[in-house]
Design a protein around this motif. Sequence first.
Motif, PDB file in Angstrom:
ATOM      1  N   TYR A 101       0.854  -1.184   0.000  1.00  0.00           N
ATOM      2  CA  TYR A 101       0.000   0.000   0.000  1.00  0.00           C
ATOM      3  C   TYR A 101       0.893   1.238   0.000  1.00  0.00           C
ATOM      4  N   PRO A 102       0.506   2.285  -0.761  1.00  0.00           N
ATOM      5  CA  PRO A 102      -0.537   2.331  -1.790  1.00  0.00           C
ATOM      6  C   PRO A 102      -0.135   1.528  -3.019  1.00  0.00           C
ATOM      7  N   PHE A 104      -0.693   0.436  -7.312  1.00  0.00           N
ATOM      8  CA  PHE A 104      -1.104   0.763  -8.685  1.00  0.00           C
ATOM      9  C   PHE A 104      -0.792  -0.438  -9.556  1.00  0.00           C
ATOM     10  N   ASP A 105      -1.805  -0.910 -10.293  1.00  0.00           N
ATOM     11  CA  ASP A 105      -1.621  -2.057 -11.174  1.00  0.00           C
ATOM     12  C   ASP A 105      -1.812  -1.596 -12.619  1.00  0.00           C
ATOM     13  N   THR A 106      -0.786  -1.756 -13.444  1.00  0.00           N
ATOM     14  CA  THR A 106      -0.857  -1.240 -14.810  1.00  0.00           C
ATOM     15  C   THR A 106      -1.836  -2.015 -15.682  1.00  0.00           C
ATOM     16  N   GLN A 107      -2.095  -3.288 -15.349  1.00  0.00           N
ATOM     17  CA  GLN A 107      -3.105  -4.025 -16.120  1.00  0.00           C
ATOM     18  C   GLN A 107      -4.490  -3.460 -15.837  1.00  0.00           C
ATOM     19  N   VAL A 108      -4.760  -3.107 -14.585  1.00  0.00           N
ATOM     20  CA  VAL A 108      -6.029  -2.483 -14.235  1.00  0.00           C
ATOM     21  C   VAL A 108      -6.124  -1.103 -14.880  1.00  0.00           C
ATOM     22  N   ALA A 109      -5.040  -0.324 -14.815  1.00  0.00           N
ATOM     23  CA  ALA A 109      -5.046   1.013 -15.403  1.00  0.00           C
ATOM     24  C   ALA A 109      -5.305   0.964 -16.906  1.00  0.00           C
ATOM     25  N   GLY A 180      -9.104   8.792 -11.193  1.00  0.00           N
ATOM     26  CA  GLY A 180     -10.033   8.448 -10.129  1.00  0.00           C
ATOM     27  C   GLY A 180     -10.928   7.272 -10.454  1.00  0.00           C
ATOM     28  N   TRP A 181     -11.042   6.940 -11.742  1.00  0.00           N
ATOM     29  CA  TRP A 181     -11.864   5.800 -12.141  1.00  0.00           C
ATOM     30  C   TRP A 181     -11.335   4.487 -11.572  1.00  0.00           C
ATOM     31  N   GLU A 185     -11.149  -0.319  -8.154  1.00  0.00           N
ATOM     32  CA  GLU A 185     -10.466  -1.526  -8.611  1.00  0.00           C
ATOM     33  C   GLU A 185      -9.170  -1.737  -7.842  1.00  0.00           C
ATOM     34  N   MET A 186      -8.414  -0.671  -7.608  1.00  0.00           N
ATOM     35  CA  MET A 186      -7.160  -0.801  -6.862  1.00  0.00           C
ATOM     36  C   MET A 186      -7.440  -1.197  -5.415  1.00  0.00           C
ATOM     37  N   GLU A 187      -8.511  -0.637  -4.846  1.00  0.00           N
ATOM     38  CA  GLU A 187      -8.866  -0.988  -3.466  1.00  0.00           C
ATOM     39  C   GLU A 187      -9.255  -2.456  -3.370  1.00  0.00           C
ATOM     40  N   ARG A 188     -10.010  -2.944  -4.359  1.00  0.00           N
ATOM     41  CA  ARG A 188     -10.411  -4.349  -4.359  1.00  0.00           C
ATOM     42  C   ARG A 188      -9.187  -5.249  -4.515  1.00  0.00           C
ATOM     43  N   LEU A 189      -8.269  -4.880  -5.401  1.00  0.00           N
ATOM     44  CA  LEU A 189      -7.069  -5.680  -5.620  1.00  0.00           C
ATOM     45  C   LEU A 189      -6.205  -5.750  -4.373  1.00  0.00           C
TER      46      LEU A 189
END
Length: 389
Positions: A101-102, A104-109, A180-181, A185-189
């Motif tokens: 934490y924090p 960032f996942d580039t596949q999600v982005a 912000g979108w 998804e990042m929180e769930r991951l």
Amino acid sequence: MHIHPLITDSATLANLCARLSNSPFVTVDTEFMRESTYWPDLCLIQIANSEEAAAIDPKARDIDLKPLLDLMTENDEVLKVFHAGGQDLEIVHNLTGKTPYPLFDTQVAAMAMGLGEQIGYSNLVETLIGEKLDKGARFTDWARRPLDKRQIDYAIGDVTYLAELFPKMLERLRKTGRGGWLDNEMERLGDPASYANLPELAWTRIRMPSRKPEVLGRLKAIAAWREREARSKNLPRGRIAKDETIADMASHPPREQSDLARVRGLSPNWAQNDIGARLMNAIAEAQPLSEAEMPPREDRKPGLGKEGALIADLLKLLLKVRSRDADVAPRLIARADDLELLAAGVRDLPLLTGWRNDIFGKDALALVEGRLAFSVRNGKMVMSALEAE
């Protein structure tokens, strides 16, 4: 970018982590083996920022990974960047009980950039950087020592390209206002509960058509037993018993331990050994599943029915159109479960708030409430508002 030699001692690792702790972000990847074990066997950790990169050997004698794990889970000033990082996060959780934490996942982005729902790393690198990756070491035995230079270079390449990718993606997300979108998804991951693998919940991952509480109660008990056996022996779940074997025993439970010799998928030795006895104890102690634990029915939605299912199909079509117009992956806007809930009359949904509502939700609600219609004009699908009767 400075590439360090393979780090195999605690002092060098601590110094690296001290420098990286002042970075705005680090990129992270791991190499592991898990074909023959329950727990992933961590074999290599790669980390980089915009200035330096290194691979760390977690199998090196007496190496202390604490500075690295603290950087991952305790330092909330440094953003941790992964690509499709689910299994990497699982490894960190296994070691610490926490997730990076924090995050960032580039596949999600990539979903917010119209690059698909599960774009592969090599395709992402080629799309945004124009480089073709060497895939020759992908299927290497990472547990074998020593690692050669090609293996290490291949592994470090994953985080050095990621350090180049991330700023490009971040800049595009800022320009389009879509950063912000990704928050949900990042929180769930990054939710630690996703990686706990609680034995009591293992049954929920097994397909079972029966809705009888006593059958599902046995399924829960047997699946929990398998999870504990697999953990204690560090073997894959399937090496203890296959899912279909567990489902069959839940539906047709053996009455005596000797009956295990006739259960397809089990060793005949279980009819008299200790593991067979533990299985029989689990079956004997199983209780019918409580009403609160009962899974929802196949449609999984209150009052969906046949007409509701058709409405859900129309919503899926609308989602496809709207996601194409917005150039964003459909799954980032709404999931199939949410569409079925909307069709069933539920209104407290993420797709009806914020940017999701602007792009899709308001039209989806209008469609469900009869205020929007599909039509075809000049060979193209269009939507038009309907006047109230």
